[in-house]
Motif scaffolding. Structure first.
Motif, PDB file in Angstrom:
ATOM      1  N   GLN A  93       9.831  -3.941   1.773  1.00  0.00           N
ATOM      2  CA  GLN A  93       9.461  -4.693   2.968  1.00  0.00           C
ATOM      3  C   GLN A  93       8.475  -3.946   3.869  1.00  0.00           C
ATOM      4  N   SER A  94       8.541  -2.617   3.903  1.00  0.00           N
ATOM      5  CA  SER A  94       7.613  -1.840   4.728  1.00  0.00           C
ATOM      6  C   SER A  94       6.650  -1.074   3.824  1.00  0.00           C
TER       7      SER A  94
ATOM      8  N   TYR B 136      -3.693  -4.744   9.609  1.00  0.00           N
ATOM      9  CA  TYR B 136      -3.558  -6.004  10.332  1.00  0.00           C
ATOM     10  C   TYR B 136      -4.101  -7.186   9.525  1.00  0.00           C
TER      11      TYR B 136
ATOM     12  N   LEU C 274      -3.213  -7.667   6.228  1.00  0.00           N
ATOM     13  CA  LEU C 274      -2.379  -7.859   5.043  1.00  0.00           C
ATOM     14  C   LEU C 274      -2.078  -9.345   4.841  1.00  0.00           C
ATOM     15  N   THR C 275      -2.105  -9.774   3.592  1.00  0.00           N
ATOM     16  CA  THR C 275      -1.859 -11.181   3.280  1.00  0.00           C
ATOM     17  C   THR C 275      -0.435 -11.377   2.757  1.00  0.00           C
ATOM     18  N   ASP C 276      -0.062 -12.612   2.580  1.00  0.00           N
ATOM     19  CA  ASP C 276       1.274 -12.942   2.076  1.00  0.00           C
ATOM     20  C   ASP C 276       1.431 -12.621   0.592  1.00  0.00           C
TER      21      ASP C 276
ATOM     22  N   PHE D 236       5.123  -6.170   1.209  1.00  0.00           N
ATOM     23  CA  PHE D 236       5.344  -5.325   2.388  1.00  0.00           C
ATOM     24  C   PHE D 236       4.554  -5.850   3.588  1.00  0.00           C
ATOM     25  N   HIS D 237       4.959  -5.405   4.771  1.00  0.00           N
ATOM     26  CA  HIS D 237       4.247  -5.797   5.980  1.00  0.00           C
ATOM     27  C   HIS D 237       4.119  -4.590   6.906  1.00  0.00           C
ATOM     28  N   PHE D 238       3.247  -4.708   7.891  1.00  0.00           N
ATOM     29  CA  PHE D 238       3.038  -3.650   8.879  1.00  0.00           C
ATOM     30  C   PHE D 238       3.723  -4.040  10.178  1.00  0.00           C
ATOM     31  N   ASP D 239       4.480  -3.097  10.749  1.00  0.00           N
ATOM     32  CA  ASP D 239       5.177  -3.333  12.009  1.00  0.00           C
ATOM     33  C   ASP D 239       4.295  -2.838  13.158  1.00  0.00           C
TER      34      ASP D 239
END
Length: 264
Positions: A86-87, A105, A107-109, A113-116
């Motif tokens: 996830q991260s 900022y 990042l696509t679906d 993972f994603h950026f917090d």
């Protein structure tokens, strides 16, 4: 910026340097400093894997550091990140793969993972490019993650991390992982010795010796800088002083209870 030949030599030199450092905290500082130098990164962090989590252990940020008075250091909180997809750091620890992201900022679906952005909001810093790679031992075990943030060019502008730098940092990371494992073993031995002292004197705790070691290090660094000592000598002395300070009361193990526990 450094050329390829010099960069390769720097990687070899760093491998020798980190193997000589025994204290885990000083080692992490050295590893992150050198990794940032090799990639011209403005900031970075190191996470150490503990069970199914990553423990945030050390960070540097040149932009935020410049805002502080001379001699002051960044203050940061320790936290954990789950080892999952996830991260960004969790994904790297979970898969063992290197991530080179041009802009977090954007990042696509299509990626898990994603950026917090909450860390950016708290600090007022803007993360853009990220190079995140695993710290692997000789057996392929991931023991941590090194995350470099915001590569900069000669003009100081933020740019993506170069793909050509990835082999250098991976080789560097492997050497760093071996040194970290050795330093953790050293720290474990010291803490076991401290446990023996705790049996004789319950006031002697791991938290206490860590505080004594940290205060000793800060006092020494301030004194050494005032005297204009060479940075390489300061670094060598810090490593020895940190471990020595942690063992300052271990001699209690051999002191008779008639003396150690005498009233008054």
């Amino acid at each position: 910026m450094i050329d390829e030949k010099r960069k390769f030599q720097e990687v070899l030199n760093v491998g020798l340097e980190v193997t000589q450092i025994r204290d885990i905290d000083i080692l992490l500082e050295k590893i992150l400093t050198k990794a940032r130098y090799l990639t011209n990164a403005d900031a970075g962090s190191i996470y150490i894997k503990e069970d199914s989590s990553l423990l945030f252990r050390y960070t540097q940020n040149q932009t935020l550091q410049k805002l502080l008075p001379a001699g002051k250091k960044l203050i940061y909180s320790s936290f954990t990140v789950p080892v999952n997809n996830q991260s960004i750091s969790g994904y790297v620890a979970n898969t063992g793969q290197v991530l080179n992201i041009e802009n977090v900022y954007d990042l696509t679906d299509s990626v898990p993972f994603h950026f917090d952005p909450s860390y950016d909001r708290l600090s007022g810093y803007r993360t853009q490019s990220v190079l995140c790679f695993p710290l692997k031992t000789n057996t392929g075990e991931v023991i941590g993650v090194l995350q470099l943030i915001n590569a900069t060019n000669r003009e100081g502008h933020i740019v993506p991390f170069r793909a050509d730098d990835e082999p250098f940092v991976v080789h560097f990371a492997n050497n760093a992982a071996i040194a970290i494992e050795r330093a953790r073993m050293t720290r474990d031995i010291i803490l076991r010795m401290i446990k023996m002292a705790e049996l004789r004197d319950p006031k002697e705790t791991g938290a206490h010796v860590n505080r004594v070691a940290s205060y000793s290090l800060e006092i020494y660094e301030a004194w050494a800088h005032l005297r204009g000592m060479d940075k390489a000598e300061i670094d060598r002395n810090r490593d020895v002083l940190k471990m020595s300070a942690m063992l300052h009361d271990v001699g209690k193990v051999a002191i008779s209870d008639l003396i150690l526990k005498k009233p008054g």
